[in-house]
Design a protein around this motif. Structure first.
Motif, PDB file in Angstrom:
ATOM      1  N   ALA A   1     -34.228  26.372   1.950  1.00 59.24           N
ATOM      2  CA  ALA A   1     -33.187  25.856   2.840  1.00 59.24           C
ATOM      3  C   ALA A   1     -33.761  24.700   3.645  1.00 59.24           C
ATOM      4  O   ALA A   1     -34.906  24.745   4.092  1.00 59.24           O
ATOM      5  CB  ALA A   1     -32.684  26.957   3.780  1.00 59.24           C
TER       6      ALA A   1
ATOM      7  N   GLN B   1     -24.941  24.563   9.181  1.00 56.87           N
ATOM      8  CA  GLN B   1     -24.653  25.612  10.144  1.00 56.87           C
ATOM      9  C   GLN B   1     -25.618  25.478  11.313  1.00 56.87           C
ATOM     10  O   GLN B   1     -26.812  25.252  11.126  1.00 56.87           O
ATOM     11  CB  GLN B   1     -24.799  26.990   9.500  1.00 56.87           C
TER      12      GLN B   1
ATOM     13  N   LEU C   1     -26.237  24.158   4.164  1.00 59.35           N
ATOM     14  CA  LEU C   1     -25.689  25.357   3.525  1.00 59.35           C
ATOM     15  C   LEU C   1     -25.997  25.406   2.039  1.00 59.35           C
ATOM     16  O   LEU C   1     -26.207  24.381   1.379  1.00 59.35           O
ATOM     17  CB  LEU C   1     -24.172  25.406   3.726  1.00 59.35           C
ATOM     18  N   ARG C   2     -26.008  26.616   1.540  1.00 60.25           N
ATOM     19  CA  ARG C   2     -26.092  26.821   0.095  1.00 60.25           C
ATOM     20  C   ARG C   2     -24.724  26.574  -0.514  1.00 60.25           C
ATOM     21  O   ARG C   2     -23.704  27.011   0.023  1.00 60.25           O
ATOM     22  CB  ARG C   2     -26.545  28.248  -0.199  1.00 60.25           C
TER      23      ARG C   2
ATOM     24  N   TYR D   1     -22.027  27.401  -2.651  1.00 58.78           N
ATOM     25  CA  TYR D   1     -21.477  28.494  -3.447  1.00 58.78           C
ATOM     26  C   TYR D   1     -20.301  28.047  -4.308  1.00 58.78           C
ATOM     27  O   TYR D   1     -19.694  28.874  -4.986  1.00 58.78           O
ATOM     28  CB  TYR D   1     -21.026  29.633  -2.531  1.00 58.78           C
TER      29      TYR D   1
ATOM     30  N   ASN E   1     -24.666  29.477  -8.251  1.00 53.43           N
ATOM     31  CA  ASN E   1     -24.739  30.281  -7.028  1.00 53.43           C
ATOM     32  C   ASN E   1     -23.554  31.236  -6.898  1.00 53.43           C
ATOM     33  O   ASN E   1     -23.244  31.682  -5.787  1.00 53.43           O
ATOM     34  CB  ASN E   1     -24.777  29.365  -5.794  1.00 53.43           C
TER      35      ASN E   1
ATOM     36  N   ASN F   1     -16.624  28.254   1.073  1.00 48.43           N
ATOM     37  CA  ASN F   1     -18.071  28.068   0.997  1.00 48.43           C
ATOM     38  C   ASN F   1     -18.736  28.493   2.298  1.00 48.43           C
ATOM     39  O   ASN F   1     -19.784  29.164   2.303  1.00 48.43           O
ATOM     40  CB  ASN F   1     -18.391  26.600   0.695  1.00 48.43           C
TER      41      ASN F   1
ATOM     42  N   ASN G   1     -21.388  31.789   2.836  1.00 50.14           N
ATOM     43  CA  ASN G   1     -22.691  31.648   3.495  1.00 50.14           C
ATOM     44  C   ASN G   1     -22.869  32.688   4.588  1.00 50.14           C
ATOM     45  O   ASN G   1     -23.981  33.174   4.812  1.00 50.14           O
ATOM     46  CB  ASN G   1     -22.840  30.235   4.067  1.00 50.14           C
TER      47      ASN G   1
ATOM     48  N   ASP H   1     -25.454  36.231   4.237  1.00 52.66           N
ATOM     49  CA  ASP H   1     -26.574  36.077   5.160  1.00 52.66           C
ATOM     50  C   ASP H   1     -26.945  37.448   5.726  1.00 52.66           C
ATOM     51  O   ASP H   1     -26.168  38.051   6.468  1.00 52.66           O
ATOM     52  CB  ASP H   1     -26.185  35.122   6.291  1.00 52.66           C
TER      53      ASP H   1
END
Length: 592
Positions: free
Chosen positions: A319, A352, A366-367, A369, A374, A387, A391, A395
């Motif tokens: 990240a 975030q 952010l990842r 998605y 993912n 999305n 996240n 988490d």
């Protein structure tokens, strides 16, 4: 009518000869506007001293004053030397130029308080609030929520409390709690003390500075119009309010009721009445925290100085973090989502807020998605808000998640997919527990046979529909493989009723509370405090679809937890805006 010329200097009035001439047969307002002007009214306006206005020039001054208060040019030192830096002028600039106009703000007080209550607030006098029974049964602590004002309980309110004290429902429990509170208040009070009022702060509620009064004598004669049934409880309470107004004309007597028809009847009889709004988190749900904020276009120009960036391995993936500082940072909250979508074809930025310290914040990218690599249990995010939600759901540091959105935005599907992935794949939680408020949309079908899960199964149709979608995502397993997967999933999902939650503790569970908008703040507190170590709680709902009586968008338990948990480092919230169910469902949500 031609408009008058704009003034060339600040705080000056138009000369008389520049006003439009009055014409015969036209509106007399023009003739009034051309009346003689008092000597040097500008000096008195600037100094702040009141000038007695003649009756003939009052209309002209009311219309000219706004023009005099809006500077159109910088003042000349020769014409305005002594007053350029005066306190009155500085105050005028602050209130009229720099700050937003107060008319843009919603007049909250006007919408919730009666005119009698507002008049008492302006004069600084305390009020007497006559409580209807439904207020006490809705909030048993409402006796202590009226600050310095007095509370009056009619005898009919006590009678109705007695009628509703039996049973195991929430209303019956609240009625019994109110009775115990009243018993503690009058425990060591003699008859004269009850007549003169009991201090509400006696039990330790220091915010309640008023006194509690009971109806100790019957009213003399009918005070209400003929034709109203005397035996009806609402009419007797209205008669008590009318009698109090006659006995204490110098005090503001206000009826407080959750019953809309009761308030309408009171207002029709000329009695002040208002809703019990002390349990409202927000008066306007448009101001509810959304969890998402769009960064200004010049964000990086103002916040990239001394910026730091680094990478960490979080949840099995690298990240990227940024430490930025600037003027926009203090308006953000921890775990709030920020995004910047440039119009020039550049790559968007979704992040975030993980930490805030003054004007410095740490942002985590952010990842994504929305990419198939993912995907969560075969589900990918279809829009920006989904999305953000995934996240939060994936988490492990986020213990409490709230998702708001209209029908079809994917709240239940995303929650179930994240739960299955973390229960069956990563084994972060032991099982998924699903519960919801059993409030029927139509007529109640009566008692249901079977065990707790069998009784709850008709209410869980939404989860069954989403489980079918999640099971169909595995196309390579075949029918036998999908059947085995479905049995495994069913063994890890437990359906529980809200009625049996009190006293329980959930350890390492993924708890989903659906239709949370129908919960009261007290019920939400009961559920959230069930969380033990390693438990994650999700609250899903749509505050535009509240089916519980006496609950509104502002007083719903879902609104309550969204507002109270914002900014906590282990909670997050997302408002899902775009429907993804089907084009038919989206169109129906807009036009029906």
């Amino acid at each position: 009518m031609p408009l008058p010329k704009m003034p060339t200097k600040p705080a000056t009035l138009l000369p008389v000869n520049e006003y439009p001439k009055a014409q015969p047969g036209k509106s007399p307002v023009r003739a009034i506007a051309a009346a003689p002007v008092a000597a040097d009214p500008v000096d008195d306006l600037i100094s702040g001293k009141a000038v007695p206005a003649s009756k003939s020039s009052r209309v002209r001054k009311e219309k000219a004053a706004p023009l005099a208060a809006v500077p159109s040019a910088q003042p000349d030192a020769a014409t305005w030397p002594a007053r350029a830096d005066s306190g009155a002028n500085a105050k005028l600039k602050e209130t009229d130029m720099d700050q937003p106009h107060p008319a843009k703000h919603k007049p909250v007080e006007v919408t919730v308080k009666s005119s009698t209550s507002r008049k008492a607030d302006r004069s600084g006098k305390t009020k007497v609030f006559v409580l209807d029974t439904n207020v006490l049964m809705h909030d048993p602590t409402s006796l202590f929520r009226f600050e310095e004002h007095d509370v009056y309980l009619p005898m009919m309110t006590l009678e109705e409390l007695d009628d509703h004290k039996k049973g195991m429902s929430e209303v019956a429990r609240n009625a019994r709690q109110v009775s115990r509170t009243l018993d503690a208040l009058i425990a060591d009070i003699d008859d004269d003390g009850i007549e003169s009022g009991i201090e509400l702060a006696k039990l330790g509620n220091k915010d309640a500075k008023g006194r509690l009064f009971f109806q100790t004598k019957l009213q003399n004669g009918p005070l209400l119009p003929e034709g109203l049934p005397v035996g009806k409880a609402d009419n007797q309470i209205l008669g008590v309010v009318k009698a109090l107004e006659a006995e204490q004309p110098e005090r503001a007597i206000v009826l407080v009721s959750k019953d809309i028809n009761m308030r309408i009847k009171a207002r029709a009889l000329g009695l002040p009445a208002e809703d019990y709004f002390n349990d409202h988190v927000l008066e306007d749900t448009d101001l509810l925290y959304s969890g998402i904020v769009q960064l200004p276009d010049d964000f990086w120009d103002k916040h990239s100085k001394n910026m730091e960036s680094w990478q960490e391995n979080k949840n099995g993936s690298n990240a990227t973090f940024y430490r930025v500082n600037g003027p926009f940072i203090p308006s953000l909250l921890t775990n709030q989502f920020v995004f910047l979508e440039p119009s020039g074809g550049e790559a968007p930025m979704y992040a975030q807020v993980k930490e805030i310290n003054g004007k410095t914040a740490v942002l985590r990218v952010l990842r994504d998605y929305s990419h198939t690599k993912n995907s969560v249990w075969g589900i990918t995010a279809r829009n920006r808000e989904q999305n953000f939600a995934l996240n939060l759901l994936m988490d492990p540091e986020c213990d409490f998640v709230t998702l708001l959105g209209q029908a079809g935005t994917g709240k239940t599907l995303l929650a179930l997919a994240a739960g299955l992935a973390q229960v069956l794949e990563t084994k972060l939680y032991n099982e998924i527990i699903v519960t919801r408020v059993t409030v029927p949309v139509g007529e109640d079908i009566g008692f249901l046979p079977g065990t707790e899960e069998e009784k709850m199964s008709p209410w869980m149709g939404a989860f069954d529909d989403n489980l079918e979608v999640l099971n169909k995502s595995d196309t390579d397993a075949g029918d036998w493989g999908r059947a085995a997967t479905q049995d495994l999933i069913r063994s890890r999902i437990k359906i529980k009723s809200l009625n049996f939650m009190r006293g329980r503790t959930f350890v390492n569970k993924f708890l989903i509370i659906d239709e949370a908008q129908n919960l009261t703040p007290k019920q939400v507190k009961t559920l959230v405090t069930r969380a033990g170590p390693g438990t994650k709680i999700l609250c899903l709902g749509n505050i535009a679809q509240i089916d519980t009586p006496y609950l509104t968008e502002g007083s719903s338990g879902l609104t309550y937890v969204v507002d109270r948990f914002k900014g906590w480092s282990h909670s997050g919230h997302v408002t899902l805006a775009r429907g993804e169910r089907s084009r038919l469902a989206d169109h129906a949500s807009d036009v029906l």
